[in-house]
Design a protein around this motif. Structure first.
Motif, PDB file in Angstrom:
ATOM      1  N   SER A   1      27.613  -7.120 -29.166  1.00 34.67           N
ATOM      2  CA  SER A   1      29.049  -6.990 -29.400  1.00 34.67           C
ATOM      3  C   SER A   1      29.824  -7.917 -28.464  1.00 34.67           C
ATOM      4  O   SER A   1      29.221  -8.687 -27.721  1.00 34.67           O
ATOM      5  CB  SER A   1      29.445  -5.536 -29.184  1.00 34.67           C
ATOM      6  OG  SER A   1      29.024  -5.104 -27.914  1.00 34.67           O
ATOM      7  N   VAL A   2      31.150  -7.819 -28.487  1.00 36.58           N
ATOM      8  CA  VAL A   2      32.023  -8.718 -27.707  1.00 36.58           C
ATOM      9  C   VAL A   2      31.526  -8.922 -26.287  1.00 36.58           C
ATOM     10  O   VAL A   2      31.308  -7.954 -25.558  1.00 36.58           O
ATOM     11  CB  VAL A   2      33.451  -8.143 -27.573  1.00 36.58           C
ATOM     12  CG1 VAL A   2      34.414  -9.232 -27.123  1.00 36.58           C
ATOM     13  CG2 VAL A   2      33.898  -7.486 -28.823  1.00 36.58           C
TER      14      VAL A   2
ATOM     15  N   CYS B   1      14.843  -8.861 -38.770  1.00 39.19           N
ATOM     16  CA  CYS B   1      16.293  -8.675 -38.813  1.00 39.19           C
ATOM     17  C   CYS B   1      17.006  -9.423 -37.696  1.00 39.19           C
ATOM     18  O   CYS B   1      18.221  -9.541 -37.696  1.00 39.19           O
ATOM     19  CB  CYS B   1      16.646  -7.201 -38.716  1.00 39.19           C
ATOM     20  SG  CYS B   1      15.884  -6.197 -39.973  1.00 39.19           S
ATOM     21  N   LEU B   2      16.266  -9.865 -36.690  1.00 41.13           N
ATOM     22  CA  LEU B   2      16.875 -10.534 -35.550  1.00 41.13           C
ATOM     23  C   LEU B   2      16.495 -12.009 -35.531  1.00 41.13           C
ATOM     24  O   LEU B   2      15.420 -12.391 -35.986  1.00 41.13           O
ATOM     25  CB  LEU B   2      16.405  -9.882 -34.241  1.00 41.13           C
ATOM     26  CG  LEU B   2      16.770  -8.422 -34.014  1.00 41.13           C
ATOM     27  CD1 LEU B   2      15.978  -7.856 -32.849  1.00 41.13           C
ATOM     28  CD2 LEU B   2      18.251  -8.261 -33.757  1.00 41.13           C
ATOM     29  N   VAL B   3      17.364 -12.824 -34.975  1.00 43.42           N
ATOM     30  CA  VAL B   3      17.082 -14.251 -34.812  1.00 43.42           C
ATOM     31  C   VAL B   3      15.960 -14.395 -33.775  1.00 43.42           C
ATOM     32  O   VAL B   3      16.016 -13.763 -32.730  1.00 43.42           O
ATOM     33  CB  VAL B   3      18.360 -14.970 -34.321  1.00 43.42           C
ATOM     34  CG1 VAL B   3      18.088 -16.445 -34.064  1.00 43.42           C
ATOM     35  CG2 VAL B   3      19.495 -14.802 -35.314  1.00 43.42           C
ATOM     36  N   PRO B   4      14.915 -15.187 -34.074  1.00 42.06           N
ATOM     37  CA  PRO B   4      13.815 -15.305 -33.098  1.00 42.06           C
ATOM     38  C   PRO B   4      14.226 -16.011 -31.800  1.00 42.06           C
ATOM     39  O   PRO B   4      15.098 -16.866 -31.806  1.00 42.06           O
ATOM     40  CB  PRO B   4      12.765 -16.137 -33.830  1.00 42.06           C
ATOM     41  CG  PRO B   4      13.190 -16.230 -35.232  1.00 42.06           C
ATOM     42  CD  PRO B   4      14.646 -15.982 -35.274  1.00 42.06           C
ATOM     43  N   MET B   5      13.584 -15.617 -30.732  1.00 40.64           N
ATOM     44  CA  MET B   5      13.840 -16.210 -29.419  1.00 40.64           C
ATOM     45  C   MET B   5      12.624 -15.956 -28.539  1.00 40.64           C
ATOM     46  O   MET B   5      11.953 -14.944 -28.689  1.00 40.64           O
ATOM     47  CB  MET B   5      15.061 -15.532 -28.804  1.00 40.64           C
ATOM     48  CG  MET B   5      15.499 -16.083 -27.473  1.00 40.64           C
ATOM     49  SD  MET B   5      15.956 -14.755 -26.332  1.00 40.64           S
ATOM     50  CE  MET B   5      14.411 -14.488 -25.489  1.00 40.64           C
TER      51      MET B   5
ATOM     52  N   ILE C   1      17.960  -5.835 -26.757  1.00 41.04           N
ATOM     53  CA  ILE C   1      18.068  -6.728 -27.914  1.00 41.04           C
ATOM     54  C   ILE C   1      18.726  -8.007 -27.420  1.00 41.04           C
ATOM     55  O   ILE C   1      19.813  -7.957 -26.853  1.00 41.04           O
ATOM     56  CB  ILE C   1      18.906  -6.075 -29.035  1.00 41.04           C
ATOM     57  CG1 ILE C   1      18.263  -4.758 -29.473  1.00 41.04           C
ATOM     58  CG2 ILE C   1      19.061  -7.014 -30.217  1.00 41.04           C
ATOM     59  CD1 ILE C   1      19.144  -3.897 -30.342  1.00 41.04           C
ATOM     60  N   ARG C   2      18.049  -9.136 -27.601  1.00 46.68           N
ATOM     61  CA  ARG C   2      18.550 -10.359 -26.972  1.00 46.68           C
ATOM     62  C   ARG C   2      19.206 -11.344 -27.933  1.00 46.68           C
ATOM     63  O   ARG C   2      19.798 -12.313 -27.486  1.00 46.68           O
ATOM     64  CB  ARG C   2      17.410 -11.071 -26.228  1.00 46.68           C
ATOM     65  CG  ARG C   2      16.784 -10.220 -25.143  1.00 46.68           C
ATOM     66  CD  ARG C   2      15.987 -11.014 -24.135  1.00 46.68           C
ATOM     67  NE  ARG C   2      15.628 -10.170 -23.016  1.00 46.68           N
ATOM     68  CZ  ARG C   2      14.484  -9.475 -22.942  1.00 46.68           C
ATOM     69  NH1 ARG C   2      13.608  -9.561 -23.910  1.00 46.68           N
ATOM     70  NH2 ARG C   2      14.243  -8.716 -21.895  1.00 46.68           N
ATOM     71  N   THR C   3      19.052 -11.125 -29.219  1.00 47.18           N
ATOM     72  CA  THR C   3      19.653 -12.075 -30.170  1.00 47.18           C
ATOM     73  C   THR C   3      20.453 -11.323 -31.236  1.00 47.18           C
ATOM     74  O   THR C   3      20.259 -10.125 -31.430  1.00 47.18           O
ATOM     75  CB  THR C   3      18.570 -12.923 -30.879  1.00 47.18           C
ATOM     76  OG1 THR C   3      17.611 -12.045 -31.460  1.00 47.18           O
ATOM     77  CG2 THR C   3      17.885 -13.871 -29.929  1.00 47.18           C
ATOM     78  N   PRO C   4      21.348 -12.045 -31.907  1.00 45.04           N
ATOM     79  CA  PRO C   4      22.166 -11.375 -32.924  1.00 45.04           C
ATOM     80  C   PRO C   4      21.347 -10.893 -34.119  1.00 45.04           C
ATOM     81  O   PRO C   4      20.272 -11.430 -34.395  1.00 45.04           O
ATOM     82  CB  PRO C   4      23.144 -12.470 -33.374  1.00 45.04           C
ATOM     83  CG  PRO C   4      23.049 -13.563 -32.387  1.00 45.04           C
ATOM     84  CD  PRO C   4      21.701 -13.450 -31.738  1.00 45.04           C
ATOM     85  N   VAL C   5      21.885  -9.909 -34.793  1.00 46.13           N
ATOM     86  CA  VAL C   5      21.258  -9.401 -36.018  1.00 46.13           C
ATOM     87  C   VAL C   5      21.677 -10.339 -37.149  1.00 46.13           C
ATOM     88  O   VAL C   5      22.831 -10.750 -37.222  1.00 46.13           O
ATOM     89  CB  VAL C   5      21.758  -7.973 -36.311  1.00 46.13           C
ATOM     90  CG1 VAL C   5      21.009  -7.376 -37.491  1.00 46.13           C
ATOM     91  CG2 VAL C   5      21.631  -7.090 -35.088  1.00 46.13           C
ATOM     92  N   LEU C   6      20.741 -10.685 -38.015  1.00 46.15           N
ATOM     93  CA  LEU C   6      21.074 -11.557 -39.148  1.00 46.15           C
ATOM     94  C   LEU C   6      22.050 -10.823 -40.072  1.00 46.15           C
ATOM     95  O   LEU C   6      21.846  -9.650 -40.390  1.00 46.15           O
ATOM     96  CB  LEU C   6      19.808 -11.935 -39.925  1.00 46.15           C
ATOM     97  CG  LEU C   6      18.881 -12.922 -39.217  1.00 46.15           C
ATOM     98  CD1 LEU C   6      17.519 -12.929 -39.872  1.00 46.15           C
ATOM     99  CD2 LEU C   6      19.483 -14.312 -39.245  1.00 46.15           C
TER     100      LEU C   6
ATOM    101  N   GLY D   1      29.968  -5.033 -33.578  1.00 42.01           N
ATOM    102  CA  GLY D   1      28.697  -5.298 -34.250  1.00 42.01           C
ATOM    103  C   GLY D   1      28.208  -4.099 -35.037  1.00 42.01           C
ATOM    104  O   GLY D   1      28.921  -3.553 -35.870  1.00 42.01           O
ATOM    105  N   VAL D   2      27.010  -3.675 -34.681  1.00 47.13           N
ATOM    106  CA  VAL D   2      26.331  -2.633 -35.444  1.00 47.13           C
ATOM    107  C   VAL D   2      26.813  -1.220 -35.049  1.00 47.13           C
ATOM    108  O   VAL D   2      26.438  -0.233 -35.673  1.00 47.13           O
ATOM    109  CB  VAL D   2      24.809  -2.820 -35.215  1.00 47.13           C
ATOM    110  CG1 VAL D   2      24.339  -2.179 -33.935  1.00 47.13           C
ATOM    111  CG2 VAL D   2      23.999  -2.398 -36.407  1.00 47.13           C
TER     112      VAL D   2
END
Lengths: 335, 285
Positions: free
Chosen positions: A96-97, A124-128, A166-171, A260-261
């Motif tokens: 989130s923000v 569901c998450l961007v890989p990193m 959770i380290r990356t944004p959700v698609l 966000g979610v």
């Protein structure tokens, strides 16, 4: 009729192959072993691309169609056995923000020296990938050379605490399935309560929200018994805002812009009877480190994760990955 | 975002508008249908040549001891110039995918033409258990997970070693010291827990991270306990050049028994892979 004998002891890998080679969406049978039965498959609760674990059952219903259920989990343990989270408190951030929730989770993991117990493997998450974000200064779980991924679970058995970082944004297209999987993992792991750390756009606060502190909470019906202690701490519940300000003041709705979610997960947990507390902060983008300390200290008032020093401060330990927030070194020729 | 020094960094907003999510809540049947069709169109497919498909049909998976995945222009150029030109390699498959920037779906069944952005899989003639994947096309964020999964699930997991070569610009590299061009290009490594080989270059320091296909491959290998190592080359040149390509040489030295490197490719070969960066026309050519 249950005919899961053929699957008495398949290795996880075999099941995984079944998932890969079967087109679940069209519910058509591709795998040879299913073809042998020669009936149409109806598939329940299958999200392709997730790792499959036990139990797997296969049955034939009265219409001579095979119905099989595969219990899927995105949690993959680092060890050979799956750790037990029964009765644990789960802390997880919402992307989130200002990433305040994620930074707060970092601060908790780093300070409590929590070892990593598993990965959250999902499409569901961007890989990193990177090296251990908490290395150095006696960081958690060893030295720098530990591959860390986009979502990992850390655990502290003495405190009965688990943190999902959770380290990356959700698609964008996968938000719904991500929420669903989170809720199903929380339910199946047996967490006694879940705390969602979140933030919301400060510039969206309405008149009533502008009063007092920038911190708010929300409790799902299954966690209402925590309300008394939160009220004693002087916490403020997130106000519902008017759906049509100035026109109709009676219709109120839950509004968490930039969260966000958060809202979706909260409503899901309400309908699924999951004990969830949302702890959020109104903030803006920028250097959000001070916001993170505000949120983490606030949470600590409730959960007592870390003892305060006699001077009244809380000795949080900033992880090594917080360095260079504003880019690399400055060219010495500037001076 | 403005820093202490006043310059503006191009950091995209991490805030997520809630309204976009609300749209997803009240979608009707038609929206679902459209969404499903888009999803199907964006699906990643691994296509194998007839011989390999036959093997896959009979045994379910390919025998593979080493898989080298090269992502990005320099890494792909290195593989072309130093490895693929050195000894017999056969193209055995390719990955077909469609997204906004790689519109390969107009002819998903045809082999990509040489020179066009693609994701091609090569097999070594002398030892078929060595595979090289060369990726020069753009893979969208939502396709990365699937892409890594599909490519790696068609090979046997037991005894598999994965080496990922990838490149990145120096601007992406964060360090407390000021970096000038003199020390570049250089390699940094990331490895999965089950990788036991020795490290030939320093590990990627915090807070640096990798994203894209290399990250998806490493995450997959970490979870599946496949030994994998990534060599990321940081270069200050935008296009593939021979100096950046050369930095990868030590990375493959540990595979020297199975993969022969062309010690010194000829100028013509190198030029072929670096030519894209030549000015097409200017006052002086």
């Amino acid at each position: 009729m249950i005919c899961d004998q053929a699957y008495a002891s398949p290795t996880p890998y075999q099941i995984y192959k079944v998932l890969t080679f079967t087109d679940f969406r069209s519910a058509q049978c591709v795998d040879q072993r299913f073809c042998a039965v020669n009936v149409k498959l109806t598939v329940l609760h299958v999200h392709s691309d997730f790792l499959c674990r036990f139990p797997l059952s296969l049955s034939v219903n009265s219409n001579y169609s095979i119905v099989y259920e595969i219990k899927l989990t995105m949690f993959v343990s680092s060890e050979d056995s799956t750790p037990s989270f029964k009765g644990f408190t789960l802390i997880l951030p919402a992307v989130s923000v200002g990433n305040v929730g994620q930074l707060a989770a970092d601060l908790i993991i780093s300070t409590l020296n929590m070892p990593r117990v598993g990965h959250f493997h999902t499409d569901c998450l961007v890989p990193m990938a990177g090296n251990n974000p908490y290395s150095g200064g006696g960081g958690s779980g060893g030295g720098a050379e530990q591959l860390s991924t986009n979502a990992e679970v850390y655990s502290h058995s003495d405190l009965r605490l688990a943190v999902l970082q959770i380290r990356t944004p959700v698609l964008q297209t996968k938000v719904k399935s991500f929420r669903k999987l989170l809720v199903s993992w929380i339910k199946s792991s047996g967490f006694s309560r879940t705390v969602l750390l979140s933030s919301s756009h400060a510039h969206h606060r309405d008149d009533q929200q502008l009063h007092g502190t920038a911190l708010r909470y929300l409790l799902s019906p299954a966690l209402q018994d925590a309300e008394k202690s939160l009220k004693e701490l002087g916490w403020t519940e997130l106000e519902r805002v008017c759906a049509f300000p100035g026109i109709n003041d009676s219709e109120k709705r839950l509004y968490i812009p930039g969260g966000g979610v958060t809202k979706g997960l909260y409503t899901d947990c309400c309908t699924e009877c999951v004990p969830l507390a949302v702890v959020l902060l109104f903030c803006s983008e920028g250097d959000n480190v001070p916001d993170t300390f505000t949120l983490t200290n606030h949470l600590n008032d409730w959960l007592h994760l870390l003892e305060k020093t006699p001077q009244g401060s809380t000795p949080w330990r900033v992880p090594s990955s917080w360095r260079l927030l504003f880019g690399s070194g400055i060219p010495p020729l500037l001076f | 975002m403005a820093t202490y020094f006043g310059e503006v960094l191009s950091v995209y907003s991490r805030a997520v508008e809630e309204d976009e999510y609300d749209d997803l809540e009240d979608e009707n049947e038609e929206d679902v249908q459209i969404r499903r069709e888009i999803e199907e169109k964006r699906e990643v497919q691994v296509r194998w040549c007839p011989e390999v498909s036959k093997t896959l049909e009979s045994s379910g998976e390919l025998q593979c001891s080493n898989m080298i995945i090269a992502v990005g222009p320099s890494a792909a150029g290195f593989v072309s110039a130093y490895v693929l030109s050195a000894e017999g390699w056969t193209q055995v498959g390719w990955v077909s995918l469609w997204n906004e920037r790689s519109r390969g779906s107009s002819r998903p069944d045809t082999v990509p033409q040489p020179g066009e952005p693609s994701f091609i899989i090569y097999q070594q003639n002398s030892s078929p258990s060595v595979l090289i994947c060369q990726c020069t096309c753009y893979i969208a964020e939502d396709q990365l997970f699937q892409c890594a999964e599909k490519v790696l699930s068609s090979v046997q997991r037991r005894g598999l070693n994965v080496t990922v070569l990838s490149d990145s610009t120096l601007a992406e590299y964060k360090t407390p010291d000021y970096l000038n061009g003199s020390g570049t290009p250089f390699l940094r490594a990331l490895k999965t827990s089950s990788y036991t080989g020795s490290m030939l270059c320093p590990l990627l320091e915090q807070p640096n991270i990798v994203t894209g296909l290399p990250a998806a491959v490493l995450s997959h290998c970490q979870v599946q306990r496949i030994p994998a190592v990534l060599f990321q080359c940081y270069t200050d040149v935008l296009h593939p050049d021979s100096v950046a390509m050369e930095t990868y040489k030590p990375a493959l030295s540990c595979l020297s028994t199975s993969v022969k490197l062309e010690a010194c490719p000829s100028v013509e070969v190198l030029q072929k892979f670096t030519r894209i960066s030549d000015a097409q026309s200017n006052l002086y050519t």
